[in-house]
Design an enzyme around this catalytic site. Structure first.
Site, PDB file in Angstrom:
ATOM      1  N   LYS A 136       7.195 116.459  98.066  1.00  0.00           N
ATOM      2  CA  LYS A 136       6.499 116.042  99.283  1.00  0.00           C
ATOM      3  C   LYS A 136       7.363 116.311 100.512  1.00  0.00           C
ATOM      4  CE  LYS A 136       3.917 112.420  99.129  1.00  0.00           C
ATOM      5  NZ  LYS A 136       3.808 111.079  98.599  1.00  0.00           N
ATOM      6  N   ARG A 175       7.105 106.645 101.588  1.00  0.00           N
ATOM      7  CA  ARG A 175       6.512 107.202 100.362  1.00  0.00           C
ATOM      8  C   ARG A 175       7.571 107.815  99.463  1.00  0.00           C
ATOM      9  NH1 ARG A 175       0.892 109.258 101.535  1.00  0.00           N
ATOM     10  NH2 ARG A 175       0.495 108.606 103.664  1.00  0.00           N
ATOM     11  N   GLY A 179       0.817 109.067  91.583  1.00  0.00           N
ATOM     12  CA  GLY A 179       0.615 107.625  91.494  1.00  0.00           C
ATOM     13  C   GLY A 179       1.651 106.874  90.683  1.00  0.00           C
ATOM     14  N   MET A 193       4.907 106.434  91.271  1.00  0.00           N
ATOM     15  CA  MET A 193       5.873 105.654  92.048  1.00  0.00           C
ATOM     16  C   MET A 193       5.182 105.129  93.300  1.00  0.00           C
ATOM     17  SD  MET A 193       9.301 107.798  91.404  1.00  0.00           S
ATOM     18  CE  MET A 193       8.538 109.224  92.096  1.00  0.00           C
ATOM     19  N   ARG A 230       1.125 120.486  98.292  1.00  0.00           N
ATOM     20  CA  ARG A 230       1.917 120.818  97.107  1.00  0.00           C
ATOM     21  C   ARG A 230       1.080 121.730  96.221  1.00  0.00           C
ATOM     22  NH1 ARG A 230       1.540 114.700  94.636  1.00  0.00           N
ATOM     23  NH2 ARG A 230      -0.665 114.712  94.271  1.00  0.00           N
ATOM     24  N   HIS A 242      -7.608 108.864  90.297  1.00  0.00           N
ATOM     25  CA  HIS A 242      -6.475 108.875  89.372  1.00  0.00           C
ATOM     26  C   HIS A 242      -6.887 109.414  87.998  1.00  0.00           C
ATOM     27  CE1 HIS A 242      -3.799 106.981  86.358  1.00  0.00           C
ATOM     28  NE2 HIS A 242      -2.864 107.334  87.228  1.00  0.00           N
ATOM     29  N   SER A 302      10.496 137.623  56.407  1.00  0.00           N
ATOM     30  CA  SER A 302       9.671 136.765  57.236  1.00  0.00           C
ATOM     31  C   SER A 302      10.292 135.372  57.178  1.00  0.00           C
ATOM     32  CB  SER A 302       8.240 136.763  56.700  1.00  0.00           C
ATOM     33  OG  SER A 302       7.457 135.935  57.509  1.00  0.00           O
ATOM     34  N   GLY A 319      10.408 131.772  56.989  1.00  0.00           N
ATOM     35  CA  GLY A 319       9.538 130.628  56.707  1.00  0.00           C
ATOM     36  C   GLY A 319      10.196 129.415  57.349  1.00  0.00           C
ATOM     37  N   CYS A 373       6.852 133.330  60.138  1.00  0.00           N
ATOM     38  CA  CYS A 373       5.502 132.937  59.735  1.00  0.00           C
ATOM     39  C   CYS A 373       5.360 131.434  59.579  1.00  0.00           C
ATOM     40  CB  CYS A 373       5.072 133.660  58.464  1.00  0.00           C
ATOM     41  SG  CYS A 373       6.021 133.158  57.023  1.00  0.00           S
ATOM     42  N   TYR A 414       7.985 140.429  65.278  1.00  0.00           N
ATOM     43  CA  TYR A 414       6.724 139.719  65.518  1.00  0.00           C
ATOM     44  C   TYR A 414       6.867 138.241  65.190  1.00  0.00           C
ATOM     45  CZ  TYR A 414       6.079 139.686  60.459  1.00  0.00           C
ATOM     46  OH  TYR A 414       6.257 139.451  59.135  1.00  0.00           O
TER      47      TYR A 414
HETATM   48  C1  PEP Z   1       7.360 128.224  55.716  1.00  0.00           C
HETATM   49  O1  PEP Z   1       8.036 127.613  54.901  1.00  0.00           O
HETATM   50  O2  PEP Z   1       7.657 128.345  56.899  1.00  0.00           O
HETATM   51  C2  PEP Z   1       6.098 128.836  55.278  1.00  0.00           C
HETATM   52  C3  PEP Z   1       5.412 129.592  56.093  1.00  0.00           C
HETATM   53  O3  PEP Z   1       5.653 128.500  54.048  1.00  0.00           O
HETATM   54  P1  PEP Z   1       4.820 127.180  53.727  1.00  0.00           P
HETATM   55  O4  PEP Z   1       4.618 126.448  55.002  1.00  0.00           O
HETATM   56  O5  PEP Z   1       3.548 127.636  53.116  1.00  0.00           O
HETATM   57  O6  PEP Z   1       5.723 126.491  52.777  1.00  0.00           O
END
Ligand code: PEP
Ligand code: MG
Length: 870
Positions: free
Chosen positions: A8, A78, A87, A89, A322, A438, A754, A756, A822, A842
């Protein structure tokens, strides 16, 4: 200078510098607040003198004197922190009034009624904020006075009554608190400044900061400004406005105002305000001036502005500007429009949308063809559909919400003390207040549906009911809010998949052009795969095959397979499952034609496909006791023996993942055959398929090399039989710390990794997710032992370090190694940014989070570029 002056203060300073009409004033910096709070609530040395000298400057500019009985200066005090906390404070208006200066205001304005109206508001506000005496006490006295005077509105009370009201208020303070209301304006000012400092730590402000992840050590600035009065008659007024619609993003000035009203009247929902457009008729010149200023501010700040203004006897004053809070829908439209108007760049547009908020746009909406029972209609204050049971107070909403119940918080109007209930509610319903009340502002900020100002509801907070016409709904009844139309609907209502707007698609196209990180999806069915592809997925990063076995016609077959004692029996049952699996994969490959599909071999412990041990034991006990069905008893006893034999004390670390395939190779063989037969089928039709076969839960390289050797031969065999070649790969999940630590050796046998991150987090922390989240994790989060839930946001310091190591060693052993995530973190914006910095290829996440990941990946790229440019 928002760090120092708060949002402000910075806005006021900048507007003043730009020559806009801003009442003179000064800002006490956030550093003073922090010193005050750190120093046992003692004002920092020199601050009082500085306040006095700044006040003299305001006196000079206004040609009035603070505390002068003839020509008094009144000020507003203020709060204003770096991040807006609507709102949360405190604010005090009309400060400087006492029994002497009120006479000066009367003689200057010739309006005794106005002077005492300002005075009674000041006494109530000051007592509330500074002395901690609740406002409802004052409201009760005000109601008595109105009743006695026989009037309905505050504005109908005459000067004499208001003067008596001031006396009554002060007498109440003396009686209840034993304090003489302070008469000395300098004492009032000092007390008010301290109270604003202290309001930084009031519980609702702390709750708000926790919810919005705002640090607790920023402190608030204090803005002291000469008062201007919106309550000086019908050529005066006060209002709030946005340069664009904060709910839809539509490019049109949008706001509300009340004539003859002061300060917080508009947002507090005391009277339902008028839409800004009618100001064009009532005070056309002021309206024109306001339109010009609004456009100028938006261009200057290059973003939607949320402005407060007051009109004093036909003269416009700006009290605040703002960047406006907005819904996700509005954020997307505004960002794209601003970029198309040439005000911001495409990169900036991409940065302007909070990825997590996209969730709101991807959620279901009410089926327009559904038969609905509309109870009432209010203002469409925050879009989306919410269904839940009615709850009439915030504590109850919080309690039931925590128990996992879906609730709709219903109030006459909400105030900052309701914040905890709003957080836990699905949606918010109020019977009073406008689009900037609000409830509306806070709900939009939270992305929760809200219907506000639903005036046909008669809410009875005592009885916990509302009545509309001759129908009454009470606590426990289910309603649905349509925050996009303002409808309140009885019961639950069928919903439809969301519709993606052109602006949404546009911002995604820009994000895709910027980002470096790929985004895939976790999908187990052709339908999910198709939806994810529509949301922009570039392949499947995880297809969990176990879900396919749970279907009714398959479960008995897999159960028989598990029950079988000999390998040849298991193979017989698996042969029956093969066509099902092939069909599954064929559907998925078709939906993802031309894109890679990672299929994970069976992962969970086998007992997950069998009945629960306790339930089954009970059934057997009952059958035994009644002796009713000896054949069934024998069957169940056999089943129970098997369930017993598969029972594990810690199944998460038991016979699952690649260990299953090493114990029963025929299961994996069937799955790989199904994958490859499906892939060959498509390849034979001339379609492009890229199957990636993923072996889960590797801890030691020999596990991978053994399983892979078995399966390579199956893949080759299928291709030979089919007479087609398919470009398949074998890879593994990195989800056990040992795998990450020995990633170099593992990469020799894997074409992709990947991460997990679900299991990797479990095993790195040593928490079992199901047990942790139900028991100690919420305590850990509340007491700040952990900053974030590591199952939602990747733990970069711990789990992240293992990943970093695995990336480095893996790429060293095999430079072309493909890397992805994943686990659920693949759809969490902060984790996506981390994945970008790790240099992964990815992330993979559930279909609805694909757009979130795309946007977060683009923001990571822009963020990195900006860092390099600096
Ligand atoms: C993981 O462990 O991140 C995974 C993708 O496998 P799940 O969640 O199926 O055990
Ligand atoms: Mg796992």
């Amino acid at each position: 200078m928002r760090d120092l002056l708060g949002g402000k203060g910075a806005g006021l300073a900048e507007m003043t510098r730009a020559g806009l009409p801003v009442p003179p004033g000064f800002t006490i910096a956030t550093t003073a607040c922090n010193l005050y709070l750190a120093n046992d609530e003692a004002l920092p040395a020199g601050l009082e003198d500085q306040i006095i000298s700044q006040l003299q400057e305001v006196e000079r500019l206004t040609d009035k004197r603070f505390g002068d009985p003839q020509n008094p200066l009144l000020v507003s005090v203020r709060s204003g922190a770096k991040f807006s906390m609507p709102g949360m404070m405190d604010t005090i208006l009309n400060l400087g009034l006492n029994d002497r200066t009120v006479e000066g205001i009367i003689s200057q304005t010739g309006n005794e009624r106005f002077a005492y109206d300002a005075y009674r508001r000041f006494v109530a506000m000051f007592s509330n904020v500074v002395l901690g005496y609740k406002l409802h006490h004052f409201e009760a006295v005000l109601e008595q006075f109105k009743h006695r005077a026989g009037v309905k509105e505050d504005t109908d009370l005459n000067a004499a009554t208001l003067k008596d009201l001031v006396k009554a208020y002060k007498a109440m303070i003396l009686k209840e608190l034993g304090i003489d209301f302070p008469e000395d304006p300098f004492v009032q000012l000092k007390m008010a400044v301290e109270a604003v400092f202290r309001s930084w730590k009031n519980p609702r402000a702390i709750t708000y900061r926790n919810h919005n992840k705002i640090p607790h050590d920023l402190g608030t600035a204090v803005n002291v400004q000469a008062m201007v009065f919106g309550n000086m008659g019908n050529d005066s007024g006060t209002g709030v406005a946005f340069t664009r619609n904060p709910s839809t993003g539509e490019k049109a000035l949008y706001g509300e105002y009340l004539l003859n009203a002061q300060g917080e009247d508009v947002v507090a929902g005391i009277r339902t305000p008028n839409p800004l457009s009618t100001l064009a008729n009532e005070l056309p010149e002021v309206f024109q001036q306001f339109v010009t200023i609004a456009e100028r501010l938006e261009r200057h700040y290059r973003d939607v502005q949320d402005m407060e203004f007051t009109i004093e006897r036909g003269k416009l004053y700006m009290l605040q500007t703002r960047n406006g809070k907005r819904t996700a829908q509005a954020a997307v439209k505004i960002a794209v429009d601003l970029a198309n108007e040439g005000i911001i760049s495409r990169e900036e547009a991409v940065m302007r949308v909070d990825p997590a908020s996209l969730d709101q746009l991807l959620h279901p909406r009410i089926d327009p063809n559904a038969k609905i029972d509309v109870i009432a209609r209010g203002l469409p204050a925050s879009p989306g559909a919410a269904t839940g049971t009615l709850v009439f107070d915030a504590d109850e909403a919080e309690r039931l919400g925590r128990e996992g119940m879906k609730v709709i918080l219903t109030r006459v109007e909400t105030c900052p003390d309701d914040i905890h209930g709003m957080i836990m509610a699905q949606g918010v319903l109020t019977s009073r207040g406008g689009m900037t009340s609000h409830a509306a502002v806070v709900a939009r900020g939270m992305g929760k549906p809200c219907v506000a100002g639903c005036e046909s509801l008669r809410v009875d907070l005592e009885r916990r009911t509302f009545t509309v016409g001759d129908r009454t709904f009470g606590e426990g009844d289910t309603v649905t809010l349509n925050g996009s139309t303002g409808e309140v609907i009885a019961g639950a209502v069928p919903t439809l998949a969301p519709e993606l707007t052109d602006e949404f698609r546009q911002v995604m196209v820009w994000a895709d052009a910027i980002r470096k990180l790929g985004v895939r999806t976790n999908a187990d069915t052709p339908e999910d795969a198709a939806r994810a592809r529509e949301f922009g997925a570039q392949g499947i990063g995880l297809c969990r095959t176990e879900h396919m076995f749970m279907q009714p016609e398959r479960l008995p077959v897999i159960q028989k397979m598990i029950m079988a004692e000999a390998e040849h029996e298991r193979r017989e049952h698996l042969a029956k499952l093969l066509p099902f699996q092939r069909e599954d994969f064929e559907g998925i490959f078709r939906a993802m034609e031309g894109l890679p599909v990672t299929v994970r071999l069976l992962d969970p412990p086998l007992h997950e496909f069998l009945p629960n041990l306790v339930d089954l034991s009970c059934e057997v006990a009952v059958l035994k006791a009644t002796g009713s069905d000896p054949k069934l008893l024998r069957e169940k006893e056999t089943l129970l023996r098997k369930v017993h034999s598969l029972h594990e004390s810690n199944p998460m670390m038991g016979l699952r993942g690649c260990r299953l395939g090493l114990t029963f190779p025929e299961i994996n063989e069937m799955q790989v055959r199904a994958i490859m037969e499906a892939a060959c089928q498509l390849a034979g039709e001339g379609k492009k398929v890229y199957p990636e076969i993923m072996i889960p839960l590797i801890g030691h390289v020999n596990e991978l090399s053994t399983v892979k050797a078995q399966l390579e031969s199956v893949a080759q065999q299928v291709m030979e039989q089919a007479g087609v070649q398919v470009a398949y790969r074998f890879g593994t999940m990195i989800e056990i710390p040992r795998a990450a630590l020995t990633a170099g050796a593992i990469a020799e046998h894997a074409e992709f990794f990947s991460f997990g991150t679900n299991d990797l987090t479990q095993m790195t922390f040593g928490y079992s997710r199901d047990d942790a989240e139900g028991r100690f994790l919420s305590h850990y989060l509340d007491s700040k032992i952990l900053k974030d839930n590591p199952f939602e946001t990747l733990d970069q310091e711990g789990v992240g370090q293992l990943m970093q190591l695995a990336v480095k060693q893996g790429r060293k052993a095999r430079p072309e190694l493909k890397l992805g995530i994943c686990g659920e973190h693949g759809g969490d914006p902060a984790s996506v940014v981390f994945a970008h910095h790790l240099g992964l290829d990815y992330v993979s996440c559930s279909p609805f989070r694909v757009p979130i990941a795309r946007l977060a990946a683009a923001q990571a790229t822009v963020g990195t570029t900006q860092m390099r440019d600096k």
